[in-house]
Scaffold this motif. Structure first.
Motif, PDB file in Angstrom:
ATOM      1  N   MET A  33       0.853  -1.202   0.000  1.00  0.00           N
ATOM      2  CA  MET A  33       0.000   0.000   0.000  1.00  0.00           C
ATOM      3  C   MET A  33       0.885   1.246   0.000  1.00  0.00           C
ATOM      4  SD  MET A  33      -2.751   1.306   2.842  1.00  0.00           S
ATOM      5  CE  MET A  33      -3.633  -0.240   2.807  1.00  0.00           C
ATOM      6  N   GLY A  34       0.637   2.171  -0.924  1.00  0.00           N
ATOM      7  CA  GLY A  34       1.447   3.376  -0.994  1.00  0.00           C
ATOM      8  C   GLY A  34       1.024   4.406   0.030  1.00  0.00           C
ATOM      9  N   TRP A  35       1.950   5.334   0.304  1.00  0.00           N
ATOM     10  CA  TRP A  35       1.660   6.384   1.296  1.00  0.00           C
ATOM     11  C   TRP A  35       0.443   7.193   0.892  1.00  0.00           C
ATOM     12  CZ3 TRP A  35       3.481   8.017   6.004  1.00  0.00           C
ATOM     13  CH2 TRP A  35       3.051   9.266   6.416  1.00  0.00           C
TER      14      TRP A  35
ATOM     15  N   ALA B 279       9.847   6.662   7.761  1.00  0.00           N
ATOM     16  CA  ALA B 279       9.758   5.361   8.433  1.00  0.00           C
ATOM     17  C   ALA B 279       8.831   4.422   7.659  1.00  0.00           C
ATOM     18  CB  ALA B 279       9.255   5.548   9.863  1.00  0.00           C
ATOM     19  N   PHE B 280       7.705   4.933   7.197  1.00  0.00           N
ATOM     20  CA  PHE B 280       6.762   4.135   6.420  1.00  0.00           C
ATOM     21  C   PHE B 280       7.442   3.570   5.181  1.00  0.00           C
ATOM     22  CE2 PHE B 280       3.524   3.554   3.204  1.00  0.00           C
ATOM     23  CZ  PHE B 280       2.467   2.966   3.881  1.00  0.00           C
ATOM     24  N   ASP B 281       8.169   4.412   4.450  1.00  0.00           N
ATOM     25  CA  ASP B 281       8.865   3.978   3.240  1.00  0.00           C
ATOM     26  C   ASP B 281       9.904   2.902   3.543  1.00  0.00           C
ATOM     27  OD1 ASP B 281       7.426   5.628   1.616  1.00  0.00           O
ATOM     28  OD2 ASP B 281       9.042   7.042   1.201  1.00  0.00           O
ATOM     29  N   LEU B 282      10.706   3.125   4.576  1.00  0.00           N
ATOM     30  CA  LEU B 282      11.802   2.206   4.877  1.00  0.00           C
ATOM     31  C   LEU B 282      11.291   0.858   5.385  1.00  0.00           C
ATOM     32  CD1 LEU B 282      14.378   4.656   6.493  1.00  0.00           C
ATOM     33  CD2 LEU B 282      14.470   3.622   4.218  1.00  0.00           C
ATOM     34  N   VAL B 283      10.266   0.880   6.212  1.00  0.00           N
ATOM     35  CA  VAL B 283       9.686  -0.374   6.693  1.00  0.00           C
ATOM     36  C   VAL B 283       9.086  -1.159   5.525  1.00  0.00           C
ATOM     37  CG1 VAL B 283       7.812  -1.355   8.061  1.00  0.00           C
ATOM     38  CG2 VAL B 283       9.301   0.378   9.052  1.00  0.00           C
ATOM     39  N   ALA B 284       8.407  -0.453   4.620  1.00  0.00           N
ATOM     40  CA  ALA B 284       7.840  -1.126   3.444  1.00  0.00           C
ATOM     41  C   ALA B 284       8.942  -1.730   2.582  1.00  0.00           C
ATOM     42  CB  ALA B 284       7.004  -0.135   2.633  1.00  0.00           C
ATOM     43  N   ALA B 285      10.080  -1.039   2.479  1.00  0.00           N
ATOM     44  CA  ALA B 285      11.197  -1.538   1.677  1.00  0.00           C
ATOM     45  C   ALA B 285      11.831  -2.773   2.316  1.00  0.00           C
ATOM     46  CB  ALA B 285      12.238  -0.443   1.491  1.00  0.00           C
TER      47      ALA B 285
END
Length: 524
Positions: A1-3, A91-97
């Motif tokens: 799911m994108g931001w 944080a959202f981006d890095l956790v998703a990565a």
């Protein structure tokens, strides 16, 4: 799911039925803060499900639980700080990565590039460790103690939700916790130091010593209704945000020089735009002023720092009011983007991709024009209200009329292009129509006040004050003449002429006024 889709259910909003969402409703300015808290909780839930969480992930969960025990007012103060949204988004981006194999957004990639961290797992560990800065700020606000793993500070480092920042010549300064009396515990090149956050604060020692102590800076705060605005350039020391960081070199102590101007500016906004002032009171949190020439930007705000903006110092409240309203409504439009898309995906190959901006010397994409129309419409409304009030006189009144007259032309040119070539969503089109309706109403008021293209052009300079612009013969320059000059020099693709020649009936309300500008501006 994108931001962009968010962590919570996105409501379908109807801007036509609820026009307050566009200009006035306070809930819009809370959306990003709600998403911040949503991310904090979502990370906790995810790390709880991980079979073998890392040390940084386990530490994050422990400290988030600690934060949740704080009083609501203190928690809100810290996690409604503009920096909290930026932290949550990265944080959202890095956790998703790391945990989902997702790609990293452009903004987060720039953040990591500035930090010179290429590996996503190392980047996540570093970023989760930075959460401790918020924990320390909450401990200071709550008058309690806390300890955590040493956290490398990117100095000068700001404590979110406070007026405080800390600096030191060393690049190796770590924050380790907060004592009950508000003293920060830090490591400077491996040696433990303490830095009190309670008055009276220690004075900076400019004499060379064997051990240079960390310096604590206190940004001044200016009242804005029931709220306050903190003037803190160090709050903008955010990796990856190049333009915003241009203000960091400004001295915190020098922000006091602008207090009187800012206070008068806010009183001016309250008088002529009370609804805007009401919104600022609740959501404008941190700003900073830089001297002219510092960095390559003049004034700017950033979608990743809601409730924040930087300015080039102005010595007149009216000039600053114009700038403050401009950047504030960029913030509001950024907030609206949290729930709705303005443009449809993809580009129609037969449509132009760049357009004429009456405010810029370079062509702009449709998104840039959209933002300009939204914010300058509110600035235009402010100047119309100022003239109509009867409060201004002499050169201040002349300037207000000049500003309103020129903005009226610029907005009509901009909206005409948007309506001709903008590939908008339903919401985006609704916003354009609302801007158009508001502008038309204000143009009628302007006409009754004799504000038009014949209004003399007035400029302001910090050294000479307000002055009428004159040509080489010493004759006053009309606002219409200045708009025509700009079209001639910078409408390189003749977009204004294309509107008048090819789309006249489509945007007749604005094209009629534009037709008066075109014959002397370009060859048809």
């Amino acid at each position: 799911m994108g931001w962009a889709n968010g962590l919570t259910k996105i409501m379908q909003i109807d801007l036509k039925k609820n026009s307050g969402l566009l200009w006035t409703e306070a809930s819009v300015l809370q959306w990003k803060h709600e998403k911040t808290v949503g991310v904090l909780l979502a990370l906790d839930k995810l790390f709880r499900s991980v079979a073998k969480p890392s040390e940084s992930e386990a530490e994050y969960r422990r400290l988030l639980a600690w934060c949740q025990q704080a009083e609501e007012a203190s928690f809100t103060q810290v996690f409604c700080d503009p920096r909290a949204y930026h932290w949550a988004r990265v944080a959202f981006d890095l956790v998703a990565a790391v945990h989902r194999g997702a790609g990293i957004s452009t903004g987060t990639a720039e953040y990591l590039r500035d930090l010179e961290i290429a590996d996503p797992q190392k980047a996540l560990a570093y970023h989760l460790n930075q959460f401790n800065v918020f924990v320390a700020a909450l401990a200071v606000q709550s008058h309690v103690s806390v300890a955590f793993a040493p956290t490398l500070l990117n100095t000068p480092a700001f404590l979110p939700g406070t007026a405080l920042s800390i600096s030191h010549p060393s690049s190796q300064i770590h924050l380790c916790g907060v004592q009950p009396d508000g003293t920060l515990v830090v490591l400077v090149d491996g040696a433990k130091r303490r830095c009190s956050t309670r008055p009276p604060l220690p004075q900076t020692n400019d004499k060379p010593t064997q051990h240079v102590e960390p310096t604590l800076h206190v940004g001044p705060q200016v009242a804005c209704g029931k709220g306050s605005i903190t003037l803190q350039p160090h709050a903008f020391n955010v990796p990856g945000l190049k333009d915003i960081r241009s203000v960091v070199s400004a001295q915190v102590e020098d922000q006091r020089d602008v207090i009187e101007t800012l206070s008068s500016c806010l009183e001016t906004i309250l008088r002529f735009a009370p609804e805007t002032h009401r919104q600022m009171e609740h959501s404008l949190r941190v700003i900073a002023f830089k001297p002219p020439g510092a960095g390559e930007v003049f004034n700017t705000s950033c979608s990743r720092l809601p409730g924040a903006a930087i300015f080039t110092a102005s010595r007149h409240p009216l000039m600053l009011a114009d700038d403050l309203i401009h950047e504030f409504y960029h913030n509001r439009l950024f907030a609206l983007e949290e729930r709705v898309a303005f443009l449809v995906d993809g580009i129609d190959a037969i449509r132009p991709t760049t357009f004429y901006s009456p405010w810029r010397d370079d062509p702009r994409p449709i998104y840039g024009l959209f933002h300009a129309a939204f914010v300058f419409e509110r600035v235009h409304a402010f100047w119309i209200s100022a003239v109509k009030s009867g409060y201004l006189a002499d050169m201040q009144l002349a300037y207000a009329k000049s500003r309103a007259a020129k903005l009226g032309h610029q907005l009509q040119i901009t909206l005409a292009q948007l309506m001709c070539w903008g590939e908008f969503t339903t919401e985006g089109r609704s916003i354009c129509e609302s801007i158009s309706d508001s502008l038309k109403a204000d143009l009628m008021v302007a006409e009754s006040l004799r504000i038009n293209g014949d209004t003399p052009l007035v400029d302001f300079d910090d050294q000479t004050g307000f002055q009428f612009d004159v040509d080489e013969a010493g004759e006053p320059i009309r606002t219409r003449d200045d708009v025509i000059r700009h079209i001639r020099e910078y409408d390189l693709n003749h977009r204004t002429a294309q509107v008048v020649n090819n789309h006249f009936d489509e945007v007749r309300d604005f094209a009629v006024a534009m037709r008066e500008l075109i014959p002397t501006a370009v060859e048809l």
